[in-house]
Design an enzyme around this catalytic site. Structure first.
Site, PDB file in Angstrom:
ATOM      1  N   GLN A 195      18.550 -29.165  15.255  1.00 13.23           N
ATOM      2  CA  GLN A 195      19.654 -29.372  14.330  1.00 13.23           C
ATOM      3  C   GLN A 195      20.517 -30.546  14.784  1.00 13.23           C
ATOM      4  O   GLN A 195      21.353 -31.029  14.041  1.00 13.23           O
ATOM      5  CB  GLN A 195      20.527 -28.116  14.254  1.00 13.23           C
ATOM      6  N   PHE A 226      19.244 -21.813  11.952  1.00  6.74           N
ATOM      7  CA  PHE A 226      20.230 -20.726  11.961  1.00  6.74           C
ATOM      8  C   PHE A 226      21.192 -20.810  13.139  1.00  6.74           C
ATOM      9  O   PHE A 226      21.778 -19.802  13.555  1.00  6.74           O
ATOM     10  CB  PHE A 226      19.536 -19.349  11.904  1.00  6.74           C
ATOM     11  N   GLU A 230      20.914 -25.743  17.391  1.00  9.56           N
ATOM     12  CA  GLU A 230      22.052 -26.668  17.457  1.00  9.56           C
ATOM     13  C   GLU A 230      22.119 -27.281  18.852  1.00  9.56           C
ATOM     14  O   GLU A 230      22.342 -28.468  19.011  1.00  9.56           O
ATOM     15  CB  GLU A 230      23.361 -25.949  17.108  1.00  9.56           C
ATOM     16  N   ARG A 308      35.944 -19.944  17.444  1.00 11.03           N
ATOM     17  CA  ARG A 308      35.828 -19.567  16.030  1.00 11.03           C
ATOM     18  C   ARG A 308      36.061 -18.068  15.837  1.00 11.03           C
ATOM     19  O   ARG A 308      36.525 -17.638  14.779  1.00 11.03           O
ATOM     20  CB  ARG A 308      34.505 -20.021  15.417  1.00 11.03           C
ATOM     21  N   ALA A 507      27.908 -25.672  11.105  1.00 11.04           N
ATOM     22  CA  ALA A 507      29.256 -25.375  10.621  1.00 11.04           C
ATOM     23  C   ALA A 507      29.334 -25.366   9.092  1.00 11.04           C
ATOM     24  O   ALA A 507      30.415 -25.512   8.527  1.00 11.04           O
ATOM     25  CB  ALA A 507      30.280 -26.348  11.212  1.00 11.04           C
ATOM     26  N   GLU A 711      27.042 -20.530   5.811  1.00  9.39           N
ATOM     27  CA  GLU A 711      27.345 -19.390   6.673  1.00  9.39           C
ATOM     28  C   GLU A 711      28.135 -18.245   6.017  1.00  9.39           C
ATOM     29  O   GLU A 711      27.877 -17.083   6.323  1.00  9.39           O
ATOM     30  CB  GLU A 711      28.122 -19.868   7.908  1.00  9.39           C
TER      31      GLU A 711
END
Ligand code: MTE
Ligand code: HPA
Ligand code: MOS
Length: 755
Positions: A195, A226, A230, A308, A507, A711
Site C-alpha cells: 500500500q 486492508f 501499509e 486514532r 486512511a 473504512e
C-alpha cells in the site's frame, strides 16, 4: 458522470486476467527466498548452524543479519525492528535467515537442516502485563476535554468496567510478497504488493545503504491490503531487494499463507477500562477510558493507531468532559499493525460497551442513551475540532424510521416471548469517522497526466489499487475534467519514479487526495488548451472552453474543434501536453503537545440496525439483517461505494463475532490456518444487507462531494456484537457475559448458561 459505472477492473478479476506479483513472468535466473523464522517468542540466539543447509543442491546462499549491506532496520515510525534478528528474538515468526535457492522446493528443504539454539527469556502476550512491567513501544497519549474528576464528583449515576477486543488477521487473498530485479549502476527495481510504495523505497534504500534514487518500486494492484500492507510489505521487499542487489540476480520473496499468518502482525487487540457517568435524563455527563493496546514486539504503526483510538473514543456522541488515555504495550507477538479503521473500531467498542453497560443497569434500551447523546453541529470533539456538516442525527432518524425501529422492537419481544430456545436481539450502531491521515503532513498527493498525440491519456498517481476502486474513481475524474470518455484513459502502475514521496494508500483518503491531484493536473492542461483556443479563434483571454464527449464548446457554443484536433494543434504549437498535479488538504492541523486541533477534513456518518437470532441450545447464531443509512455525500460510483460498505460490514462482523486470533502463553499462534481461524463465508453473512444512500450535499473536502468510504462501514459490524449479546440476555437475563469480542459461539453458549 456515470455514477453507476462500477469497478472497471472487475471483468479482468473474475476472468483471471489481472496481474498480481506472483503472476509477473519470471526473468531467467530468478532466485527464490524462504525465510527461516524464530521458533520461540523471546530469547537470546546462542548459536545457529546453517552450513549443512547451504551445501544442499539448489541452495545458492543463506543470508543472516551480518550480510545486510546498509542498516538492519525496517521500523517505519520508530527504528526498533531489525530486518533479520541479530542476537535476540522477540516473537515467534521473526525472520532470522534468508535461504536463497534456485527453486522454492530447495529453499523449503533447506529449512529442515538448520539448527538453532536459543536461550529462553520471559514471554509476555498480555498488554496489561507488559504495561505493569513498563514495556511500552511509544510514549502514552492523553486527550482531555473539560474536568472529568469534577464531573464524576457531581454525578450520581456512573458505571465502570473492562472490555477486551481481539486481533484480526488481514487475510488479503494475495499474500505479502515482492519480486526484485537488479538494475545497472547498483540499482534495484521492486515489484511489491504494498500500500506504500514510498515506504518500501525508503526502507529498501536504508537496508541496502543506498540513496532512494537507486530504488524503484512498482505496484500494479494488490489482491487486498486492508492495512496489512501499509507498513508490513516493506520487510518482504527489503529481503528480495537485498538478495537481488548482492547476488545480481532477480529474487522473489512470497510467503505461503501459513507463513504469512504466522509471521505478520494483525489488528491490535485492546484491553480497556471505562467509566461513564449519566444524569437521570440519560445524558452522558462524563466519560473516562484507558486503553492498553497490544502492539506486539515492535512499534510498526501502533503509535499512530493508538492516536486514532483517542480520536474516535467518543464515536458519534457529544460528551462534555472526557479523559482518555492510551498505552502502546510491547509484547512478544508479531508487531501488530494497521487494519481497516486503524484503532478507531477499538475505541468505539469501548464507548459502546460503556453505554450498553449503563443501559442494562438502568433498565433501558441502549438506543435510548445513544440517541439522546448524538452529536450535532457546534459540538466540540475531545481533540478540539468543532463539529460541522454533522449527519449523525439525520442518519439515526432515517434508519429508525425507514427500518421501522419501533415495530422491530415489538416484533422481537413478541418473538422472544413465544420462543424458548431461539432468541432474537437487535442493536443500533452509529458511526462517525474522521477523514484525513491524523499526521497532517501525510495529507498530500501528486499526479502525472500525459495527453498523447492521438488524444489518449495516461494517468500516474501515488494511489494503490487494492480492490477499493480508486483507479476507477481517478479515471472518472480525469475523464470528467478533460471532457473525454474513460475508454481513452489508462491508469498506469504506481511507480516511485513517476510520482514520488507518496503517502500510503490508507486512511480512506486515497481517492480524495489522488483524485484532487489528478484534477489539478487536468486543470493545468485545460488552461493551456483554453489559451490556445483563444489564440486560434482570435478571441480574448477570458473565453470559457469546455469539452463534452470530445466536442469543444467556446463560451457555450460548439466549435469546429474536437478533442483530437485540439491535441494535435497543441502539439504542433509546441504546447506542453503533460502536467504534474499536486494537492494538499487545506485547513487541517494538529498540535501533539496540546493534543488539540482540526485534524480531519471532514467526518463520515451512518447508523446500522442489526438483528440476530441465537440458537440457545447450541450457542450458534445467524445475522438476520443489517440495515444501514450511510452518508456517502454524493457518491460518484455507487456500485463501488456499495461494495465498500458491504465488504466493510462483513469484515467488521467477522472481527466482532467469529475471527479469533489466539496465541498461547508461549507466544505461538494457534489460529494459524483457515481451519482454526474462521472468517465470514456466504453462510454467515447477514441474510439481509440493506444500504440506504443518504445523499448529502455539503461543501466538504471530499472529491466531487463523494465522501471517503473505505473504512467507516467496518464499524457497523460492532452492532452485531451487541445484538448477539442482547439475544443472550433475552434468554438468560442474569448472564455474567463480559464485554469481550469476538463473541464466538463458544462464548455465546457459556453466556447463555452463566449465572
Ligand atoms: N477494499 C478492498 N477491496 N481491499 C482493501 O484492501 N482496504 C481498506 C478499504 N477498502 C481495502 C478495501 C482500507 S484499510 C482502507 S484504508 C481503504 O480501503 C483504502 O482505500 P481508499 O483510501 O481508497 O478508501
Ligand atoms: N490512518 C491510516 N493509516 C495511517 C494513518 C491514519 O490516520 N496515519 C498513518 N498511517
Ligand atoms: Mo487502512 S487501515 O488505513 O490501510
Amino acid at each position: 458522470m456515470n455514477n453507476n459505472l462500477g469497478n472497471v477492473d472487475a471483468p479482468n478479476h473474475v476472468t483471471g486476467k489481472s496481474i498480481y506479483v506472483d503472476d509477473i513472468p519470471v526473468v531467467q535466473g530468478t532466485l527464490y527466498i524462504k525465510v527461516f523464522d524464530s521458533p520461540v517468542a523471546h530469547g537470546i540466539i546462542k548459536s545457529i548452524d546453517f552450513s549443512k543447509a547451504e551445501q544442499l543442491p539448489g541452495v545458492v546462499k543463506i543470508f543472516s543479519h551480518k550480510d545486510v549491506p546498509g542498516e538492519n532496520q525496517i521500523g517505519g515510525i520508530i527504528p526498533d525492528e531489525p530486518l533479520l534478528a541479530d542476537h535476540e528474538v522477540h516473537f515467534q515468526g521473526q525472520p532470522i535467515l534468508l535461504i536463497v535457492a534456485e527453486t522454492e522446493e530447495a529453499a523449503e528443504e533447506a529449512t529442515k537442516h538448520i539448527t538453532i539454539e536459543i536461550e529462553p527469556l520471559p514471554i509476555i502476550v498480555n498488554p496489561r502485563e507488559a504495561f505493569a512491567k513498563g514495556n511500552l513501544l511509544s510514549p502514552s497519549r492523553k486527550f482531555v476535554k473539560g474536568n472529568v474528576a469534577d464531573a464524576f464528583k457531581q454525578c450520581k449515576i456512573y458505571f465502570e468496567g473492562q472490555t477486551e477486543s481481539g486481533g484480526q488477521e488481514h487475510l488479503y487473498l494475495e499474500t505479502q510478497g515482492a519480486y526484485a530485479l537488479p538494475l545497472e549502476g547498483d540499482c534495484v527495481k521492486i515489484y511489491s504488493s504494498t500500500q506504500g510504495p514510498t515506504a518500501v523505497q525508503r526502507t529498501v534504500a536504508r537496508v541496502l545503504g543506498v540513496g532512494m534514487h537507486r530504488v524503484e518500486v512498482d505496484v500494479t494492484r494488490l489482491g487486498g491490503g486492508f492495512g496489512g500492507k501499509e507498513d508490513q510489505a516493506s520487510g518482504w521487499a527489503a529481503m528480495a531487494a537485498m538478495v537481488a542487489y548482492i547476488l545480481k540476480q532477480p529474487a522473489k520473496c512470497i510467503p505461503h499463507r501459513m507463513d504469512d499468518m504466522r509471521m505478520t502482525g494483525k489488528r491490535n487487540p485492546y484491553s480497556s477500562d471505562y467509566k461513564i457517568g449519566l444524569d437521570e435524563q440519560y445524558n452522558i455527563i462524563a466519560y473516562e477510558a484507558t486503553y492498553y493496546q497490544n502492539g506486539g514486539a515492535a512499534a510498526d504503526l501502533s503509535p499512530a493507531i493508538l492516536e486514532r483510538t483517542l480520536f474516535h473514543a467518543t464515536n458519534s456522541y457529544s460528551i462534555p468532559p472526557v479523559k482518555v488515555i492510551a498505552h502502546s504495550c510491547k509484547t512478544n507477538v508479531p508487531p501488530n499493525t494497521a487494519f481497516r479503521g486503524f484503532g478507531g473500531p477499538q475505541g468505539m467498542f469501548v464507548i459502546e460497551s460503556a453505554i450498553d453497560h449503563a443501559a442494562k443497569q438502568l433498565g433501558v434500551d441502549a438506543a435510548i442513551i445513544q440517541q439522546k447523546n448524538l452529536m450535532d453541529n457546534g459540538d466540540e470533539f475531545p481533540y478540539g475540532q468543532i463539529v460541522t456538516e454533522c449527519e449523525a442525527k439525520k442518519c439515526w432518524d432515517e434508519a429508525a424510521t425507514k427500518y421501522e425501529l419501533e415495530k422491530i422492537k415489538k416484533e422481537i419481544s413478541a418473538f422472544n416471548s413465544c420462543n424458548s430456545w431461539l432468541k432474537k436481539g437487535f442493536s443500533l450502531m452509529p458511526v462517525c469517522f474522521g477523514i484525513s491521515f491524523t499526521n497532517t503532513m501525510m495529507n498530500q498527493a501528486r499526479a502525472l497526466v500525459h495527453v498523447y498525440t492521438d488524444g489518449t491519456v495516461g494517468v500516474s498517481t501515488g494511489a494503490v489499487e487494492m480492490g477499493q476502486g480508486v483507479n476507477t474513481k481517478m479515471m472518472q475524474v480525469a475523464a470528467k475534467n478533460l471532457g473525454i470518455s474513460i475508454d481513452n484513459i489508462k491508469l498506469e502502475t504506481t511507480n516511485t519514479t513517476r510520482v514520488a514521496n507518496t503517502s500510503p494508500s490508507a486512511a480512506s483518503a486515497t481517492a480524495d487526495l489522488n483524485c484532487k491531484a489528478v484534477e489539478d493536473a487536468c486543470a493545468q492542461i485545460m488552461q493551456r488548451l483554453r489559451l490556445m483556443v483563444s489564440e486560434i479563434k482570435e478571441l480574448g483571454d477570458n473565453i470559457v472552453v469546455t469539452i463534452e464527449d470530445s466536442a469543444i464548446f467556446v463560451d457555450g457554443v460548439q466549435s469546429d474543434l474536437n478533442w483530437l484536433t485540439l491535441v494535435q494543434q497543441a502539439f504542433v504549437r509546441r504546447i506542453n501536453l503533460s502536467a504534474k498535479g499536486h494537492y494538499a488538504t487545506p485547513l487541517i492541523n494538529f498540535d501533539k503537545i496540546k493534543e488539540k486541533g482540526h485534524p480531519f477534513a471532514y467526518h463520515v456518518y451512518g447508523t446500522a440496525l442489526t438483528m440476530v437470532t441465537v440458537d440457545c441450545i447450541r450457542g450458534t447464531y445467524e445475522i438476520d439483517s443489517v440495515q444501514v443509512v450511510h452518508d456517502f455525500g454524493t457518491s460518484m460510483n455507487r456500485p463501488v461505494d456499495l461494495g465498500q460498505v458491504e465488504g466493510g460490514i462483513v469484515q467488521g462482523i467477522g472481527w466482532m463475532t467469529m475471527e479469533e486470533v489466539v496465541y498461547n502463553a508461549s507466544g505461538k499462534l494457534l489460529s494459524n490456518a483457515l481451519s482454526t481461524y474462521k472468517i465470514p463465508d456466504i453462510y454467515s453473512v447477514p441474510k439481509t444487507l440493506d444500504v440506504h444512500f443518504l445523499n448529502t450535499d455539503n461543501n466538504s473536502l471530499a472529491i466531487l462531494k463523494s465522501k471517503a468510504v473505505g473504512e467507516p462501514p467496518l464499524m457497523y459490524g460492532i452492532g452485531a456484537y451487541f445484538a448477539i449479546r442482547n439475544a443472550v440476555l433475552a434468554f438468560n437475563p442474569g448472564s455474567t457475559i463480559k464485554y469481550e469480542a469476538p463473541i464466538t459461539p463458544e462464548k455465546v453458549l457459556m453466556g447463555l448458561y452463566a449465572k
